[in-house]
Design a protein around this motif. Structure first.
Motif, mmCIF file in Angstrom:
data_model
loop_
_atom_site.group_PDB
_atom_site.id
_atom_site.type_symbol
_atom_site.label_atom_id
_atom_site.label_comp_id
_atom_site.label_asym_id
_atom_site.label_seq_id
_atom_site.Cartn_x
_atom_site.Cartn_y
_atom_site.Cartn_z
ATOM 1 N N SER A 71 0.830 -1.200 0.000
ATOM 2 C CA SER A 71 0.000 0.000 0.000
ATOM 3 C C SER A 71 0.862 1.247 0.000
ATOM 4 O O SER A 71 2.079 1.180 0.139
ATOM 5 C CB SER A 71 -0.929 0.000 1.215
ATOM 6 N N ARG A 72 0.244 2.383 -0.125
ATOM 7 C CA ARG A 72 0.956 3.653 -0.200
ATOM 8 C C ARG A 72 1.267 4.249 1.171
ATOM 9 O O ARG A 72 1.814 5.316 1.258
ATOM 10 C CB ARG A 72 0.146 4.670 -1.004
ATOM 11 N N THR A 73 0.914 3.584 2.255
ATOM 12 C CA THR A 73 1.239 4.125 3.571
ATOM 13 C C THR A 73 2.709 3.877 3.854
ATOM 14 O O THR A 73 3.303 2.914 3.366
ATOM 15 C CB THR A 73 0.385 3.481 4.682
ATOM 16 N N ASP A 74 3.318 4.738 4.632
ATOM 17 C CA ASP A 74 4.747 4.646 4.902
ATOM 18 C C ASP A 74 5.148 3.310 5.510
ATOM 19 O O ASP A 74 6.208 2.780 5.219
ATOM 20 C CB ASP A 74 5.182 5.778 5.846
ATOM 21 N N SER A 75 4.312 2.750 6.359
ATOM 22 C CA SER A 75 4.687 1.521 7.056
ATOM 23 C C SER A 75 4.572 0.278 6.173
ATOM 24 O O SER A 75 5.193 -0.734 6.459
ATOM 25 C CB SER A 75 3.832 1.343 8.306
ATOM 26 N N ASP A 76 3.794 0.320 5.108
ATOM 27 C CA ASP A 76 3.547 -0.866 4.298
ATOM 28 C C ASP A 76 4.275 -0.890 2.958
ATOM 29 O O ASP A 76 4.155 -1.849 2.214
ATOM 30 C CB ASP A 76 2.047 -1.010 4.021
ATOM 31 N N VAL A 77 5.019 0.145 2.619
ATOM 32 C CA VAL A 77 5.655 0.221 1.305
ATOM 33 C C VAL A 77 6.991 -0.521 1.323
ATOM 34 O O VAL A 77 7.811 -0.314 2.200
ATOM 35 C CB VAL A 77 5.875 1.687 0.883
ATOM 36 N N ASN A 78 7.177 -1.403 0.350
ATOM 37 C CA ASN A 78 8.453 -2.088 0.145
ATOM 38 C C ASN A 78 8.931 -1.752 -1.253
ATOM 39 O O ASN A 78 8.161 -1.799 -2.206
ATOM 40 C CB ASN A 78 8.282 -3.610 0.259
ATOM 41 N N VAL A 79 10.185 -1.417 -1.381
ATOM 42 C CA VAL A 79 10.760 -1.143 -2.690
ATOM 43 C C VAL A 79 11.605 -2.349 -3.072
ATOM 44 O O VAL A 79 12.467 -2.778 -2.307
ATOM 45 C CB VAL A 79 11.607 0.146 -2.675
ATOM 46 N N GLU A 80 11.316 -2.912 -4.235
ATOM 47 C CA GLU A 80 12.035 -4.080 -4.712
ATOM 48 C C GLU A 80 12.648 -3.788 -6.071
ATOM 49 O O GLU A 80 12.203 -2.911 -6.794
ATOM 50 C CB GLU A 80 11.080 -5.268 -4.851
ATOM 51 N N MET A 81 13.660 -4.552 -6.408
ATOM 52 C CA MET A 81 14.284 -4.453 -7.716
ATOM 53 C C MET A 81 13.608 -5.477 -8.622
ATOM 54 O O MET A 81 13.361 -6.611 -8.217
ATOM 55 C CB MET A 81 15.768 -4.770 -7.600
ATOM 56 N N ASN A 82 13.269 -5.062 -9.829
ATOM 57 C CA ASN A 82 12.701 -5.976 -10.810
ATOM 58 C C ASN A 82 13.540 -5.903 -12.069
ATOM 59 O O ASN A 82 14.201 -4.902 -12.322
ATOM 60 C CB ASN A 82 11.252 -5.618 -11.113
ATOM 61 N N LYS A 83 13.519 -6.960 -12.833
ATOM 62 C CA LYS A 83 14.231 -6.952 -14.108
ATOM 63 C C LYS A 83 13.405 -7.674 -15.152
ATOM 64 O O LYS A 83 12.697 -8.634 -14.853
ATOM 65 C CB LYS A 83 15.617 -7.558 -13.982
ATOM 66 N N ILE A 84 13.478 -7.148 -16.360
ATOM 67 C CA ILE A 84 12.795 -7.748 -17.507
ATOM 68 C C ILE A 84 13.845 -7.937 -18.594
ATOM 69 O O ILE A 84 14.581 -7.004 -18.920
ATOM 70 C CB ILE A 84 11.680 -6.845 -18.063
ATOM 71 N N THR A 85 13.908 -9.130 -19.161
ATOM 72 C CA THR A 85 14.800 -9.397 -20.282
ATOM 73 C C THR A 85 13.962 -9.376 -21.557
ATOM 74 O O THR A 85 13.023 -10.159 -21.702
ATOM 75 C CB THR A 85 15.502 -10.759 -20.111
ATOM 76 N N PHE A 86 14.281 -8.453 -22.459
ATOM 77 C CA PHE A 86 13.564 -8.315 -23.726
ATOM 78 C C PHE A 86 14.369 -8.994 -24.832
ATOM 79 O O PHE A 86 15.564 -8.737 -24.988
ATOM 80 C CB PHE A 86 13.381 -6.838 -24.090
ATOM 81 N N THR A 87 13.710 -9.853 -25.598
ATOM 82 C CA THR A 87 14.339 -10.535 -26.723
ATOM 83 C C THR A 87 13.619 -10.118 -27.992
ATOM 84 O O THR A 87 12.389 -10.220 -28.075
ATOM 85 C CB THR A 87 14.245 -12.068 -26.553
ATOM 86 N N LYS A 88 14.380 -9.671 -28.973
ATOM 87 C CA LYS A 88 13.786 -9.267 -30.251
ATOM 88 C C LYS A 88 13.331 -10.514 -30.986
ATOM 89 O O LYS A 88 14.087 -11.467 -31.138
ATOM 90 C CB LYS A 88 14.811 -8.484 -31.064
ATOM 91 N N THR A 89 12.086 -10.504 -31.464
ATOM 92 C CA THR A 89 11.517 -11.710 -32.071
ATOM 93 C C THR A 89 11.489 -11.689 -33.592
ATOM 94 O O THR A 89 11.124 -12.681 -34.200
ATOM 95 C CB THR A 89 10.082 -11.943 -31.557
ATOM 96 N N GLU A 90 11.866 -10.585 -34.191
ATOM 97 C CA GLU A 90 11.932 -10.519 -35.653
ATOM 98 C C GLU A 90 13.015 -9.525 -36.048
ATOM 99 O O GLU A 90 13.400 -8.661 -35.272
ATOM 100 C CB GLU A 90 10.589 -10.117 -36.262
ATOM 101 N N GLU A 91 13.513 -9.680 -37.259
ATOM 102 C CA GLU A 91 14.623 -8.838 -37.711
ATOM 103 C C GLU A 91 14.231 -7.364 -37.809
ATOM 104 O O GLU A 91 14.970 -6.488 -37.425
ATOM 105 C CB GLU A 91 15.128 -9.334 -39.071
ATOM 106 N N PHE A 92 13.049 -7.088 -38.343
ATOM 107 C CA PHE A 92 12.589 -5.714 -38.507
ATOM 108 C C PHE A 92 11.294 -5.532 -37.732
ATOM 109 O O PHE A 92 10.489 -6.448 -37.633
ATOM 110 C CB PHE A 92 12.365 -5.389 -39.991
ATOM 111 N N GLY A 93 11.065 -4.356 -37.200
ATOM 112 C CA GLY A 93 9.832 -4.082 -36.464
ATOM 113 C C GLY A 93 10.083 -3.981 -34.973
ATOM 114 O O GLY A 93 11.197 -4.097 -34.500
ATOM 115 N N GLY A 94 9.025 -3.774 -34.243
ATOM 116 C CA GLY A 94 9.136 -3.529 -32.825
ATOM 117 C C GLY A 94 8.608 -4.633 -31.948
ATOM 118 O O GLY A 94 8.166 -4.384 -30.835
#
Length: 146
Positions: free
Chosen positions: A60-83
């Protein structure tokens, strides 16, 4: 009389602190609002076949309940051209198909109706050599891109 003077002094002090705090906060937002938005190809080049690390707030947004964590996402390109990209994360909510649309937004395509029918999208910005994505009106720094 002493109590009235003390209260007046405290109100003046709190007003001064909140005014200067507001100026500092506004300057921080102004700095990021002047950040340069990356175009479609720049976003693909920045994250394709790389792992992006960022902080997330859990709880939650209250000071006592907030935890900050590190997240990571690995993006792999699936085609030669495009997004089109596929993503893998230690937190499964970001796994799946992503793409960069023509409006330069990184979009999470949901595979299940239960996850929602409105795609999740972020804009990617650069400011003074640092990268951010903007979720709604909030800029979130991308801590590393490797």
């Amino acid at each position: 009389m002493t109590r009235a003077v003390r209260n007046f002094f405290l109100v003046l002090l709190y007003s001064f602190v909140s005014f200067h705090g507001g100026i500092a906060f506004a300057q921080g937002n102004t700095e990021l609002e002047n950040a340069r938005q990356l175009n479609k190809q720049e976003i693909v080049d920045l994250i394709a076949n790389k792992t992006v690390r960022y902080r997330i707030t859990v709880g939650s947004r209250t000071d006592s309940d907030v935890n900050v964590e590190m997240n990571k996402i690995t993006f792999t390109k699936t085609e030669e051209f495009g997004g089109n990209l596929s993503a893998f994360s230690t937190k499964s909510s970001t796994d799946g198909k992503w793409y960069v649309n023509d409006k330069s937004r990184l979009i999470r395509q949901y595979d299940r109706i239960a996850w929602g029918n409105k795609p999740f999208g972020v804009s990617v910005f650069e400011n003074k050599g640092k990268y951010y994505w903007k979720i709604g009106e909030v800029f979130q720094e991308l801590l590393s891109i490797e």
